[in-house]
Design an enzyme around this catalytic site. Structure first.
Site, PDB file in Angstrom:
ATOM      1  CG  ASN A  79      -1.948  -1.140   1.137  1.00 36.08           C
ATOM      2  OD1 ASN A  79      -2.045  -1.815   0.112  1.00 36.08           O
ATOM      3  ND2 ASN A  79      -2.677  -1.367   2.211  1.00 36.08           N
TER       4      ASN A  79
ATOM      5  CB  THR B 274     -16.485  39.409 -29.235  1.00 34.43           C
ATOM      6  OG1 THR B 274     -17.253  40.355 -29.972  1.00 34.43           O
ATOM      7  CG2 THR B 274     -15.244  40.109 -28.670  1.00 34.43           C
ATOM      8  CG  HIS B 275     -20.590  37.473 -29.519  1.00 39.68           C
ATOM      9  ND1 HIS B 275     -21.410  36.954 -28.547  1.00 39.68           N
ATOM     10  CD2 HIS B 275     -20.117  38.644 -29.017  1.00 39.68           C
ATOM     11  CE1 HIS B 275     -21.451  37.784 -27.511  1.00 39.68           C
ATOM     12  NE2 HIS B 275     -20.666  38.819 -27.769  1.00 39.68           N
TER      13      HIS B 275
ATOM     14  CB  SER C  20     -10.870  12.518 -48.227  1.00 36.77           C
ATOM     15  OG  SER C  20     -11.939  11.697 -48.655  1.00 36.77           O
TER      16      SER C  20
ATOM     17  CE  LYS D 127     -12.733  16.695 -46.823  1.00 35.52           C
ATOM     18  NZ  LYS D 127     -13.465  17.597 -45.983  1.00 35.52           N
TER      19      LYS D 127
ATOM     20  CG  ASN E 247      -9.673  16.242 -44.255  1.00 35.81           C
ATOM     21  OD1 ASN E 247     -10.271  17.163 -44.802  1.00 35.81           O
ATOM     22  ND2 ASN E 247      -9.882  14.969 -44.523  1.00 35.81           N
TER      23      ASN E 247
ATOM     24  CD  GLU F 154     -10.407  17.506 -38.316  1.00 37.35           C
ATOM     25  OE1 GLU F 154     -11.253  16.595 -38.260  1.00 37.35           O
ATOM     26  OE2 GLU F 154      -9.896  17.873 -39.386  1.00 37.35           O
TER      27      GLU F 154
ATOM     28  CE1 TYR G 132      -4.338   0.469  -2.667  1.00 38.44           C
ATOM     29  CE2 TYR G 132      -5.272  -1.586  -1.869  1.00 38.44           C
ATOM     30  CZ  TYR G 132      -4.750  -0.829  -2.898  1.00 38.44           C
ATOM     31  OH  TYR G 132      -4.650  -1.370  -4.154  1.00 38.44           O
TER      32      TYR G 132
ATOM     33  CD  GLN H  95      -4.854  -3.618  -9.238  1.00 36.48           C
ATOM     34  OE1 GLN H  95      -4.150  -4.038  -8.316  1.00 36.48           O
ATOM     35  NE2 GLN H  95      -5.554  -4.427 -10.014  1.00 36.48           N
TER      36      GLN H  95
ATOM     37  CE  LYS I 160      -1.044   1.318  -9.510  1.00 35.60           C
ATOM     38  NZ  LYS I 160      -2.327   1.489  -8.764  1.00 35.60           N
TER      39      LYS I 160
HETATM   40  N1  ARG Z   1      -1.596  -3.352  -7.360  1.00 36.71           N
HETATM   41  C1  ARG Z   1      -2.062  -2.681  -6.196  1.00 36.71           C
HETATM   42  C2  ARG Z   1      -2.537  -1.268  -6.577  1.00 36.71           C
HETATM   43  O1  ARG Z   1      -2.255  -0.852  -7.630  1.00 36.71           O
HETATM   44  C3  ARG Z   1      -0.952  -2.582  -5.200  1.00 36.71           C
HETATM   45  C4  ARG Z   1      -1.426  -2.446  -3.806  1.00 36.71           C
HETATM   46  C5  ARG Z   1      -2.080  -3.727  -3.375  1.00 36.71           C
HETATM   47  N2  ARG Z   1      -2.433  -3.697  -2.022  1.00 36.71           N
HETATM   48  C6  ARG Z   1      -3.313  -4.550  -1.510  1.00 36.71           C
HETATM   49  N3  ARG Z   1      -3.591  -4.433  -0.259  1.00 36.71           N
HETATM   50  N4  ARG Z   1      -3.888  -5.472  -2.244  1.00 36.71           N
HETATM   51  O2  ARG Z   1      -3.192  -0.586  -5.821  1.00 36.71           O
END
Ligand code: ARG
Length: 463
Positions: free
Chosen positions: A117, A162-163, A284, A290, A292, A297, A324, A329, A332
């Site tokens: 953790n 403006t606008h 295109s 075209k 683009n 975009e 925690y 998780q 990420k």
């Molecule tokens: N892979 C877990 C995460 O990204 C790591 C921490 C896991 N901790 C646990 N008590 N299971 O959060």
């Protein structure tokens, strides 16, 4: 059969009677995406091990074995020969297991006074700190490219809107410098956020701290953290620093997106203000004519996904009890994708700015067409003593008159103009030119080319 054999080969499987199903294994594993934290995980482990040795928890020989093992693992990861295993859930357990293979019992001692953790919170903070530094560098490059373009166009007149209706003439450089300001604020926000990211969670262990006499300051120093997370429960559970980063990223993408929207409009033949070099455009498959502005975009489009990641992280956090939870998780992928998307967008935008050709004539023609100097005529009358509201009304009548004749205010004869106010004299035509209008706005923040040059010079220095 020992308990371990029945429950699967995980560092935590001792208390379990059966292994997780294949589907649960896939569902709960993060190694497919948290691999990217590997080097930060190794850095954190090295700092932790060195501290354990320094305070007398780990023998010198064990530390040496750990250092050697982790160095080899780093090489294996860099060389692409490291075998990642889904059975080992995440980046942390994969590295720890390999270390145990290489260093034996010393590897098994590394996790003393530590939990995944506080480990994962540390890794994410190290990753994000490096990412912020990268984003700051990329932002500066983009700002430099903006200044390069602006420097060439302080005297280039375009209609300010403006606008999205023609409002007043502005220097094209002044328009560009508006984005410089936005990017400067973006950079300030990231630099502020970095201070809060750069705190050490390690030592919080699972949630309550540890019974070992650890030296958190030493670990912080070794990893370049500016301070410690001061509450163990908070250290392992909150991801506000990542949310904050995503908020700033969403805002910066929003700035880029607005700019892209303008580039797209300006490249449309109805505007014809700019051309974007072919290497940043695509064609295109069905319409041969075209060209683009795909890069612009796409940056505009990717802003949506970055905004989405911000909402994902806020939603992830909102109902989590301390401390925690596995929910975290899920922080990420949105965070990583935000970093990737923002970095790519900044880099490609910088390249694209170099490929912009400006059609000064088209900008000028457009500025001449929309009664862009009407405010200047009103200001002219005010300077001769007419109250502003009356001047506004008189000019409105003059604009209507010119519109009926299909010409600009500057094209009207002096006698015609005098119908709207007897105070109008020959010198009015200076006020009605595009250059006269721009030059008169010479205060700080105004569009007068001389002032814009000063602003550019100041901006250059700020980088
Ligand atoms: N892979 C877990 C995460 O990204 C790591 C921490 C896991 N901790 C646990 N008590 N299971 O959060």
């Amino acid at each position: 059969m020992s308990n371990k054999d029945k429950s699967g080969d995980k560092p935590w499987s001792g208390r379990f009677n059966e292994p997780v199903t294949d589907l649960v294994k896939k569902f709960t594993a993060s190694v497919t995406f948290d691999q990217r934290l590997a080097e930060f995980d190794i850095d954190g482990s090295l700092a932790h091990a060195r501290m354990l040795q320094a305070v007398g928890i780990l023998a010198q020989a064990d530390l040496e074995a750990i250092e050697k093992g982790l160095a080899q693992i780093r090489e294996e990861i860099r060389g692409g020969t490291f075998t990642w295993s889904l059975d080992l859930e995440d980046v942390h357990l994969n590295i720890e297991r390999r270390l145990t293979d290489l260093a034996g019992d010393a590897g098994k001692r590394l996790h003393t006074a530590r939990s995944r953790n506080d480990q994962v919170a540390t890794d994410v903070r190290l990753y994000l700190r490096a990412s912020i530094d990268h984003v700051l560098t990329l932002t500066k490059s983009l700002q430099r490219a903006l200044l390069d373009l602006a420097e060439k166009h302080t005297e280039t007149v375009m209609p300010g809107f403006t606008h999205l209706q023609v409002a007043q003439p502005v220097s094209f450089a002044h328009h560009l410098m508006a984005y410089f300001e936005m990017l400067s604020r973006d950079a300030q926000r990231f630099a502020e956020c970095r201070k809060r990211v750069n705190k050490l969670p390690l030592g919080a262990a699972a949630l309550a701290g540890t019974s070992f006499p650890i030296d958190r300051q030493m670990v912080a120093k070794e990893l370049g953290f500016d301070g410690l997370c001061e509450n163990s429960l908070d250290a392992v559970s909150d991801r506000d620093f990542a949310i904050e980063f995503c908020a700033h990223a969403a805002l910066q993408m929003t700035h880029l997106s607005r700019f892209c929207e303008e580039l797209i409009l300006w490249m449309n033949p109805r505007f014809n203000f700019i051309d974007i070099a072919d290497r940043f455009c695509t064609g295109s498959s069905i319409m041969p004519q075209k060209k683009n502005p795909d890069v612009a975009e796409l940056i505009r489009g990717k802003t949506g996904r970055v905004n989405g990641h911000l909402v994902a992280l806020l939603t992830l956090m909102k109902a989590q009890p301390l401390a925690y939870n596995k929910d975290n998780q899920e922080d990420k992928e949105p965070l990583f994708d935000t970093v990737d998307t923002l970095m790519m967008s900044l880099a490609v935008f910088t390249e694209m700015l170099d490929g912009i050709n400006v059609n000064k004539e088209a900008m000028r023609t457009a500025a001449l067409q929309g009664y862009a100097t009407a405010t200047d005529l009103a200001d002219y009358l005010v300077k001769k003593g007419v109250p502003f509201r009356e001047a506004h009304e008189a000019v409105a009548q003059a604009v209507r008159y010119a519109e009926e004749r299909g010409c600009d205010l500057a094209d009207l004869k002096l006698e015609d103009l005098k119908r709207f106010s007897p105070l109008i004299a020959k010198d009015v035509f200076e006020a009605l030119t595009l250059e006269g209008s721009m030059n008169s706005r010479s205060h700080i923040g105004g569009t007068a080319p001389a002032r814009v040059k000063t602003a550019i010079a100041k901006a250059r220095k700020s980088l």
